[in-house]
Scaffold this motif. Structure first.
Motif, PDB file in Angstrom:
ATOM      1  N   LEU A   1       0.829  -1.206   0.000  1.00 41.03           N
ATOM      2  CA  LEU A   1       0.000   0.000   0.000  1.00 41.03           C
ATOM      3  C   LEU A   1       0.862   1.254   0.000  1.00 41.03           C
ATOM      4  N   VAL A   2       1.845   1.305   0.880  1.00 40.58           N
ATOM      5  CA  VAL A   2       2.721   2.483   0.974  1.00 40.58           C
ATOM      6  C   VAL A   2       3.501   2.679  -0.323  1.00 40.58           C
ATOM      7  N   ALA A   3       3.990   1.593  -0.894  1.00 41.27           N
ATOM      8  CA  ALA A   3       4.778   1.702  -2.130  1.00 41.27           C
ATOM      9  C   ALA A   3       3.931   2.210  -3.283  1.00 41.27           C
ATOM     10  N   ASN A   4       2.672   1.806  -3.342  1.00 36.16           N
ATOM     11  CA  ASN A   4       1.812   2.284  -4.429  1.00 36.16           C
ATOM     12  C   ASN A   4       1.443   3.751  -4.250  1.00 36.16           C
ATOM     13  N   VAL A   5       1.310   4.200  -3.015  1.00 36.80           N
ATOM     14  CA  VAL A   5       1.124   5.634  -2.784  1.00 36.80           C
ATOM     15  C   VAL A   5       2.394   6.384  -3.179  1.00 36.80           C
ATOM     16  N   ALA A   6       3.556   5.802  -2.865  1.00 38.38           N
ATOM     17  CA  ALA A   6       4.831   6.429  -3.250  1.00 38.38           C
ATOM     18  C   ALA A   6       4.954   6.533  -4.762  1.00 38.38           C
ATOM     19  N   LEU A   7       4.409   5.549  -5.486  1.00 42.39           N
ATOM     20  CA  LEU A   7       4.457   5.610  -6.952  1.00 42.39           C
ATOM     21  C   LEU A   7       3.683   6.816  -7.480  1.00 42.39           C
ATOM     22  N   VAL A   8       2.595   7.168  -6.815  1.00 38.97           N
ATOM     23  CA  VAL A   8       1.848   8.368  -7.204  1.00 38.97           C
ATOM     24  C   VAL A   8       2.730   9.607  -7.055  1.00 38.97           C
TER      25      VAL A   8
ATOM     26  N   LEU B   1      12.029   2.000 -12.069  1.00 33.36           N
ATOM     27  CA  LEU B   1      12.581   1.006 -11.148  1.00 33.36           C
ATOM     28  C   LEU B   1      11.621   0.731  -9.993  1.00 33.36           C
ATOM     29  N   LEU B   2      10.881   1.744  -9.548  1.00 33.52           N
ATOM     30  CA  LEU B   2       9.942   1.539  -8.446  1.00 33.52           C
ATOM     31  C   LEU B   2       8.883   0.508  -8.815  1.00 33.52           C
ATOM     32  N   THR B   3       8.538   0.414 -10.098  1.00 35.14           N
ATOM     33  CA  THR B   3       7.564  -0.582 -10.534  1.00 35.14           C
ATOM     34  C   THR B   3       8.070  -1.991 -10.245  1.00 35.14           C
ATOM     35  N   PHE B   4       9.368  -2.230 -10.414  1.00 34.32           N
ATOM     36  CA  PHE B   4       9.929  -3.544 -10.098  1.00 34.32           C
ATOM     37  C   PHE B   4       9.834  -3.830  -8.606  1.00 34.32           C
TER      38      PHE B   4
ATOM     39  N   LEU C   1       0.059  -4.284 -15.839  1.00 38.00           N
ATOM     40  CA  LEU C   1      -0.847  -3.441 -16.616  1.00 38.00           C
ATOM     41  C   LEU C   1      -0.465  -1.978 -16.466  1.00 38.00           C
ATOM     42  N   GLN C   2      -0.143  -1.589 -15.234  1.00 40.57           N
ATOM     43  CA  GLN C   2       0.281  -0.216 -14.970  1.00 40.57           C
ATOM     44  C   GLN C   2       1.557   0.111 -15.734  1.00 40.57           C
ATOM     45  N   ALA C   3       2.485  -0.841 -15.782  1.00 36.73           N
ATOM     46  CA  ALA C   3       3.744  -0.610 -16.499  1.00 36.73           C
ATOM     47  C   ALA C   3       3.503  -0.443 -18.001  1.00 36.73           C
TER      48      ALA C   3
ATOM     49  N   VAL D   1      -2.054   9.519 -19.810  1.00 30.39           N
ATOM     50  CA  VAL D   1      -1.411   9.846 -18.533  1.00 30.39           C
ATOM     51  C   VAL D   1      -2.434   9.783 -17.402  1.00 30.39           C
ATOM     52  N   GLY D   2      -3.636  10.297 -17.653  1.00 30.06           N
ATOM     53  CA  GLY D   2      -4.686  10.242 -16.647  1.00 30.06           C
ATOM     54  C   GLY D   2      -5.074   8.813 -16.314  1.00 30.06           C
ATOM     55  N   LEU D   3      -5.173   7.957 -17.337  1.00 28.08           N
ATOM     56  CA  LEU D   3      -5.477   6.547 -17.104  1.00 28.08           C
ATOM     57  C   LEU D   3      -4.380   5.888 -16.279  1.00 28.08           C
ATOM     58  N   HIS D   4      -3.138   6.263 -16.543  1.00 32.94           N
ATOM     59  CA  HIS D   4      -1.989   5.747 -15.791  1.00 32.94           C
ATOM     60  C   HIS D   4      -2.163   6.033 -14.301  1.00 32.94           C
ATOM     61  N   PHE D   5      -2.622   7.230 -13.969  1.00 33.99           N
ATOM     62  CA  PHE D   5      -2.836   7.599 -12.566  1.00 33.99           C
ATOM     63  C   PHE D   5      -4.027   6.849 -11.983  1.00 33.99           C
ATOM     64  N   LEU D   6      -5.107   6.721 -12.740  1.00 32.19           N
ATOM     65  CA  LEU D   6      -6.312   6.073 -12.223  1.00 32.19           C
ATOM     66  C   LEU D   6      -6.078   4.590 -11.940  1.00 32.19           C
ATOM     67  N   VAL D   7      -5.216   3.940 -12.717  1.00 35.74           N
ATOM     68  CA  VAL D   7      -4.881   2.547 -12.425  1.00 35.74           C
ATOM     69  C   VAL D   7      -4.175   2.450 -11.077  1.00 35.74           C
ATOM     70  N   SER D   8      -3.363   3.439 -10.742  1.00 33.13           N
ATOM     71  CA  SER D   8      -2.737   3.463  -9.417  1.00 33.13           C
ATOM     72  C   SER D   8      -3.784   3.540  -8.317  1.00 33.13           C
TER      73      SER D   8
END
Length: 316
Positions: free
Chosen positions: A17-24, A68-71, A107-109, A125-132
């Motif tokens: 959860l924290v890592a996915n918020v960090a990706l945002v 790299l954060l995606t990995f 999918l996000q990648a 780009v907006g879709l990229h954020f919404l998947v997060s």
């Protein structure tokens, strides 16, 4: 059957959860520093290299760091799946939630790669954020479910309040979606040559603000209603926290709009959107509880035979 945990699922779910918020936040940094095309192609960073090169400068470092954060997210997600599968007894809901988080990361990648290949099309780009946002919802659900027991769910508030909570969640998601549209109309495109969505920023910002006011109003209604039915303290507290996060996010939004969108405030607003979403999910999950153990079946009183039911004569 005794419970055996080979890997600690709940801490791993929290890390996800924290890592996915960090990706945002790192995704916002890519856009706000103009590093959206720091790696001008995908899946490689350049036509010859999978990593950034010195010639690409700081923009390449920022974009490659975000990749790299995606990995890292993928590694944590795999660990969550393994932990859920190794639990004894195995819980089907935890396995499914961990698999959902894992499947959404590639999918996000891929969507991130499409944003690069389309020269940062604002809708992609907006879709990229919404998947997060979707991944955060699954990761939060996994974290909460990993801390619950195996008993049947217990509803802590009446049905009308549960309906109000779902309306609140829908409006919260709408606020985030409109925020994406606002961002796509503004100046922070991620690259000087990237196009905007062509909508009037003032008009879409006003629509976004209107839905924010609706969200705040619904949250206030939820707080008063929860207090009226004497809901558990944790439930009321979750709604109050959501209101506080909404007010802080709204303040940042107004200040950034009237100060012409400074990058630090825009980045804080992006983080705030993820916090509003997780706080909304916290309210939704606080309306129910699961006991740590399943309820024991009621023990039927022993049935006496007719002969045994006869009174025993008193001794003479």
């Amino acid at each position: 059957m005794p419970k055996v945990r080979f890997l600690p699922l709940r801490p791993l779910a929290l890390a996800s959860l924290v890592a996915n918020v960090a990706l945002v936040v790192t995704g916002a940094a890519v856009r706000l520093t103009g590093s959206g095309l720091g790696c001008p192609t995908w899946p490689r960073c350049t036509d010859e290299s999978y990593t950034t090169t010195s010639e690409m400068g700081v923009h390449g470092v920022i974009e490659f760091g975000n990749r790299l954060l995606t990995f890292a997210l993928g590694i944590i997600a795999v660990a969550c799946v393994i932990a859920a599968l190794l639990e004894r007894p195995r819980r089907r809901s935890r396995v499914l939630l961990s698999v959902a988080v894992l499947l959404y990361i590639p999918l996000q990648a891929v969507i991130g790669g499409i944003t690069v290949l389309t020269n940062l099309n604002p809708w992609v780009v907006g879709l990229h954020f919404l998947v997060s946002i979707v991944i955060i919802a699954f990761a939060y659900a996994l974290w909460r479910r990993a801390g619950e027991g195996d008993g049947l769910p217990v509803r802590l508030v009446p049905a009308p309040l549960r309906h109000l909570a779902w309306i609140l969640t829908t409006v919260s998601a709408s606020v985030i979606a409109l925020g994406v549209v606002v961002t796509g109309s503004g100046p922070h495109a991620g690259d000087l040559d990237a196009k905007r969505n062509g909508l009037d920023p003032a008009t879409v910002s006003q629509a976004h603000a209107d839905v924010v006011f609706l969200l705040v109003g619904l949250t206030l209604a939820m707080i008063f209603a929860l207090q009226a039915v004497k809901a558990p303290r944790a439930t009321v507290r979750a709604a109050i926290v959501l209101l506080a996060v909404e007010l802080a996010q709204g303040l940042i939004g107004f200040v950034q709009y009237f100060t012409h969108l400074p990058v630090l405030l825009v980045g804080a607003h992006m983080l705030g959107s993820a916090l509003v979403w997780t706080s909304t999910l916290a309210v939704l999950w606080s309306l129910r509880a699961r006991p740590l153990e399943p309820a024991e079946p009621p023990v039927e009183p022993a049935t006496l035979s007719p002969a045994a039911a006869e009174p025993v004569p008193a001794p003479r």
